[in-house]
Scaffold this active site. Structure first.
Site, PDB file in Angstrom:
ATOM      1  N   GLU A 233       0.893  -1.176   0.000  1.00 14.65           N
ATOM      2  CA  GLU A 233       0.000   0.000   0.000  1.00 14.65           C
ATOM      3  C   GLU A 233       0.918   1.210   0.000  1.00 14.65           C
ATOM      4  O   GLU A 233       1.561   1.499   1.009  1.00 14.65           O
ATOM      5  CB  GLU A 233      -0.876  -0.008   1.256  1.00 14.65           C
ATOM      6  CG  GLU A 233      -1.800  -1.195   1.353  1.00 14.65           C
ATOM      7  CD  GLU A 233      -3.043  -1.075   0.489  1.00 14.65           C
ATOM      8  OE1 GLU A 233      -3.326   0.044  -0.008  1.00 14.65           O
ATOM      9  OE2 GLU A 233      -3.724  -2.088   0.286  1.00 14.65           O
ATOM     10  N   CYS A 267      -2.133   8.999   3.167  1.00 15.88           N
ATOM     11  CA  CYS A 267      -1.948   8.567   1.775  1.00 15.88           C
ATOM     12  C   CYS A 267      -3.135   8.977   0.927  1.00 15.88           C
ATOM     13  O   CYS A 267      -2.988   9.289  -0.248  1.00 15.88           O
ATOM     14  CB  CYS A 267      -1.726   7.062   1.718  1.00 15.88           C
ATOM     15  SG  CYS A 267      -3.069   6.129   2.442  1.00 15.88           S
TER      16      CYS A 267
HETATM   17  P1  NAD Z   1       8.854   4.644   4.134  1.00 17.80           P
HETATM   18  O1  NAD Z   1       8.718   3.894   2.868  1.00 17.80           O
HETATM   19  O2  NAD Z   1       9.996   5.568   4.291  1.00 17.80           O
HETATM   20  O3  NAD Z   1       8.937   3.633   5.382  1.00 17.80           O
HETATM   21  C1  NAD Z   1       7.919   2.701   5.655  1.00 17.80           C
HETATM   22  C2  NAD Z   1       8.495   1.583   6.506  1.00 17.80           C
HETATM   23  O4  NAD Z   1       9.439   0.844   5.743  1.00 17.80           O
HETATM   24  C3  NAD Z   1       9.229   2.035   7.755  1.00 17.80           C
HETATM   25  O5  NAD Z   1       8.864   1.176   8.820  1.00 17.80           O
HETATM   26  C4  NAD Z   1      10.692   1.852   7.382  1.00 17.80           C
HETATM   27  O6  NAD Z   1      11.548   1.613   8.476  1.00 17.80           O
HETATM   28  C5  NAD Z   1      10.608   0.605   6.512  1.00 17.80           C
HETATM   29  N1  NAD Z   1      11.728   0.392   5.591  1.00 17.80           N
HETATM   30  C6  NAD Z   1      12.601   1.299   5.078  1.00 17.80           C
HETATM   31  N2  NAD Z   1      13.463   0.701   4.235  1.00 17.80           N
HETATM   32  C7  NAD Z   1      13.126  -0.615   4.192  1.00 17.80           C
HETATM   33  C8  NAD Z   1      13.624  -1.740   3.489  1.00 17.80           C
HETATM   34  N3  NAD Z   1      14.639  -1.648   2.630  1.00 17.80           N
HETATM   35  N4  NAD Z   1      13.021  -2.938   3.682  1.00 17.80           N
HETATM   36  C9  NAD Z   1      11.975  -3.064   4.515  1.00 17.80           C
HETATM   37  N5  NAD Z   1      11.456  -2.032   5.216  1.00 17.80           N
HETATM   38  C10 NAD Z   1      12.017  -0.816   5.053  1.00 17.80           C
HETATM   39  O7  NAD Z   1       7.458   5.396   4.324  1.00 17.80           O
HETATM   40  P2  NAD Z   1       7.096   6.507   5.411  1.00 17.80           P
HETATM   41  O8  NAD Z   1       7.830   7.741   5.043  1.00 17.80           O
HETATM   42  O9  NAD Z   1       7.225   5.929   6.775  1.00 17.80           O
HETATM   43  O10 NAD Z   1       5.531   6.696   5.154  1.00 17.80           O
HETATM   44  C11 NAD Z   1       4.998   7.617   4.274  1.00 17.80           C
HETATM   45  C12 NAD Z   1       4.584   6.948   2.981  1.00 17.80           C
HETATM   46  O11 NAD Z   1       3.641   5.921   3.252  1.00 17.80           O
HETATM   47  C13 NAD Z   1       3.907   7.885   2.011  1.00 17.80           C
HETATM   48  O12 NAD Z   1       4.383   7.660   0.701  1.00 17.80           O
HETATM   49  C14 NAD Z   1       2.450   7.473   2.091  1.00 17.80           C
HETATM   50  O13 NAD Z   1       1.689   7.758   0.958  1.00 17.80           O
HETATM   51  C15 NAD Z   1       2.570   6.010   2.330  1.00 17.80           C
HETATM   52  N6  NAD Z   1       1.341   5.503   2.916  1.00 17.80           N
HETATM   53  C16 NAD Z   1       0.517   4.702   2.154  1.00 17.80           C
HETATM   54  C17 NAD Z   1      -0.689   4.246   2.687  1.00 17.80           C
HETATM   55  C18 NAD Z   1      -1.624   3.371   1.888  1.00 17.80           C
HETATM   56  O14 NAD Z   1      -2.490   2.740   2.473  1.00 17.80           O
HETATM   57  N7  NAD Z   1      -1.500   3.310   0.585  1.00 17.80           N
HETATM   58  C19 NAD Z   1      -1.047   4.604   3.983  1.00 17.80           C
HETATM   59  C20 NAD Z   1      -0.193   5.420   4.712  1.00 17.80           C
HETATM   60  C21 NAD Z   1       1.015   5.851   4.172  1.00 17.80           C
END
Ligand code: NAD
Length: 476
Positions: A233, A267
Site C-alpha cells: 500500500e 496517503c
Molecule cells: P517509508 O517507505 O519511508 O517507510 C515505511 C516503513 O518501511 C518504515 O517502517 C521503514 O523503516 C521501513 N523500511 C525502510 N526501508 C526498508 C527496506 N529496505 N526494507 C523493509 N522495510 C524498510 O514510508 P514513510 O515515510 O514511513 O511513510 C509515508 C509513505 O507511506 C507515504 O508515501 C504514504 O503515501 C505512504 N502511505 C501509504 C498508505 C496506503 O495505504 N496506501 C497509507 C499510509 C502511508
C-alpha cells in the site's frame, strides 16, 4: 567479532528534540523473534476462528484498559492528541469488528463431485500463512500496524510488526498490553529502521507493507527473492474533481478537510483540485478564507486543528515543492512556509493557484497540508489531468449528484473514488479496493478480502473408485 547494538534516537515532533531511543533489532534477533512466533502458530491456528475471535476480544479489552497509556505514547509519536486517541479506539473497534464477523468468515466447504471425472471428488481447505510480517509507516502508526495484522491473526497466522523508526513509542507501550492479554507468543513488534525491515522479509511467509513507492519497490524485490507474496500500500496523488453543478461552498469545505486533515500526512489526502474555470475564482476565495481559519494545536495540544510535521524531513520536501511551483509561476494564497514553534516544524493550510502539470506539486506526492487548485475547461480535460500521474491510489468527485459524480469517477484510473466527499477510504474500511498503478500491489486490505489474503488453498482430491494403475495409461 562482537556486534554492537545500534541505538537510534527518536525526535519528538513538537520539540524537534530527540527524547527517546530504540535499539534496532539485527537480523539474528529478528530471526529469533520470528522463530518464537512460528513455534506458537500451530496452537493459535488450532483454537479455530471462534477461539481466535475470543482471544482478539481479550486483546481489545486489554487495549481498552490501557488506552490512555498507549494513546499518550502515540500522542508523543505524532504530536496530535485527538487523532492519537481515535487511532487507538479505531484499533479496538477493528479487533472487535473482525471478532464479531468470525462466524461468517470461514465456510467449511463440502466435498465437490468431479465434473469431467465423476469418480473423483475434492475438498478445499484454507491454510493460513504461518507468519505474516507487517512493515508500517509513521503517519498513522498504530492504525497501519494493525490494519493487516488483525485479519492475518484472525486467519490463524501469527503477526510480527516492524513499526516506523520515526514513531516507535506506541509499540513499546503496547508490548505489556499484548502480554497481559496472553497474546505475546503470537503477536509482537520488532523495533528498528529499514535494515530491520529488510531483515524481516526472509523470516516471514507474507509481507504487508505500507509506505513510500521507493521503499515498496525494495520490499517487492526482496519478497520476490524470497518467493513470498507482497501486499503493498504505497503513495498517492489523489485528485478531486469539482463540477459546475456542485455546491462551491460545500466543495471548498470538503477540499479543505480532505487535504489538510492530519496535516495532509495521509496517503488518501486530496493533493490536487480541479475546478471549472467559471467557478475558479469563487472556489479559490472560499477555500482560502476557510484555510486561514485553521489553527495549529500549539501551544496547547488539546486546542486547534492540525499538528506539526511528524517527520521533520517531510517539511523540507513539502516546502521544496512549494518553492519550485512558485518559481514556475504558481501563487501561494495562504500558508506556504515552514513555521518553527516550540522546536517543531509546522505549516498552515497552503492554497496554491496558477499551477500546471509541469510542476512537481501536481504530480509528485506532497504529504503536507497543501491544496493546489487548477482550472479546467471541459470535464474530459479534468479527467485527463486527474489521470496524468503515476499514482492510482484513490480520488474524489464532487458534483451535483452521486450519479453524476460516479460517471466521472468511472473514468479515473484509481482504486477507490469518494463521491460527494473526499478521502473516504480513511473513514470507511468496508469497501474492497486495490491500488492501481504505482500506488500498490496485491489484494484488497479493506472488506472481507482483507482476511482472505492470508490463506493458501489446499486441495484434497479423493478417488472414490479403485486407484489408477499404469494400465490406464499404457500405449497398447
Ligand atoms: P517509508 O517507505 O519511508 O517507510 C515505511 C516503513 O518501511 C518504515 O517502517 C521503514 O523503516 C521501513 N523500511 C525502510 N526501508 C526498508 C527496506 N529496505 N526494507 C523493509 N522495510 C524498510 O514510508 P514513510 O515515510 O514511513 O511513510 C509515508 C509513505 O507511506 C507515504 O508515501 C504514504 O503515501 C505512504 N502511505 C501509504 C498508505 C496506503 O495505504 N496506501 C497509507 C499510509 C502511508
Amino acid at each position: 567479532m562482537t556486534k554492537h547494538p545500534r541505538t537510534l534516537p527518536v525526535v519528538n515532533p513538537r520539540t524537534g528534540e530527540p527524547d527517546y531511543e530504540i535499539v534496532a533489532m539485527d537480523a539474528d534477533a529478528v530471526a529469533a523473534e520470528a522463530r518464537r512466533l512460528r513455534d506458537a502458530q500451530t496452537k493459535w491456528r488450532a483454537l479455530g476462528i471462534e477461539g481466535r475471535a475470543d482471544a482478539m476480544r481479550g486483546l481489545a479489552d486489554a487495549l481498552e484498559r490501557h488506552a490512555d497509556s498507549v494513546a499518550a505514547a502515540l500522542e508523543i509519536d505524532t504530536g496530535r492528541r485527538k487523532l492519537a486517541r481515535s487511532e487507538v479506539l479505531g484499533v479496538i473497534g477493528s479487533m472487535r469488528g473482525w471478532a464479531a464477523l468470525a462466524p461468517t468468515l470461514i465456510d467449511e466447504p463440502d466435498w465437490v463431485q468431479g465434473r469431467a471425472k465423476p469418480n473423483f471428488k475434492h475438498q478445499t481447505e484454507l491454510v493460513p500463512y504461518q507468519l505474516v510480517g507487517v512493515i508500517s509507516p509513521w503517519n498513522f502508526p498504530i492504525t497501519l500496524s494493525f490494519i493487516d495484522a488483525i485479519p492475518a491473526m484472525m486467519a490463524g497466522a501469527c503477526a510480527l510488526i516492524k513499526p516506523s523508526e520515526v514513531t516507535p513509542r506506541f509499540a513499546d507501550a503496547l508490548a505489556p498490553v499484548i502480554t497481559e492479554a496472553g497474546m505475546a507468543d503470537r503477536l509482537s513488534f520488532v523495533q528498528g529502521d529499514g535494515l530491520t525491515g529488510a531483515a524481516l522479509i526472509p523470516n516471514i511467509d507474507c509481507v504487508c507493507f505500507t509506505g513510500s513507492v521507493a521503499t515498496g519497490r525494495k520490499v517487492a524485490l526482496a519478497a520476490a527473492e524470497n518467493l513470498i507474496p507482497a501486499n503493498l500500500e504505497l503513495g498517492g496523488k489523489d485528485p478531486l474533481i469539482v463540477t459546475a453543478s456542485a455546491d462551491m461552498d460545500a466543495a471548498s469545505t470538503l477540499a479543505l478537510r480532505a487535504s489538510v486533515l492530519a496535516t495532509g500526512q495521509a496517503c488518501q489526502s486530496i493533493e490536487r483540485v480541479y475546478v471549472p474555470r467559471n467557478y475558479y475564482e469563487n472556489f479559490i476565495s472560499q477555500l482560502t478564507d476557510k484555510a486561514k481559519n485553521i489553527s495549529f494545536n500549539f501551544p496547547d495540544i488539546s486546542l486547534g486543528d492540525i499538528g506539526p510535521f511528524i517527520f521533520y524531513k517531510q517539511a523540507a520536501i513539502v516546502s521544496g515543492q512549494i518553492d519550485a511551483a512558485k518559481a514556475h509561476g504558481a501563487t501561494v494564497l495562504s500558508g506556504g512556509t515552514i513555521e518553527r514553534h516550540g522546536g517543531g516544524y509546522w505549516m498552515a493550510p497552503t492554497v496554491i493557484r496558477d499551477v500546471t502539470h509541469d510542476m512537481d506539486i501536481m504530480r509528485e506526492e506532497t504529504f503536507g497540508p497543501v491544496i493546489p487548485v487548477m482550472a479546467y475547461d471541459t470535464i474530459e480535460e479534468a479527467i485527463a489531468l486527474a489521470n496524468d500521474t503515476v499514482f492510482g491510489l484513490s480520488g474524489a468527485v464532487f458534483a451535483g449528484s452521486v450519479e453524476e459524480a460516479k460517471a466521472i469517477g468511472q473514468q479515473i484510473d484509481a482504486g477507490a473514488i469518494s463521491l460527494m466527499d473526499g478521502a473516504l477510504t480513511g473513514q470507511y474500511f468496508e469497501a474492497p479496493k486495490q491500488s492501481f498503478k504505482a500506488s500498490g500491489l496485491g489484494g484488497s486490505r479493506m472488506g472481507i478480502e482483507g482476511f482472505r489474503r492470508f490463506f493458501r488453498q489446499k486441495a484434497y482430491i479423493a478417488n472414490t473408485t479403485c486407484p489408477l494403475t499404469m494400465k490406464d495409461f499404457s500405449e497398447g
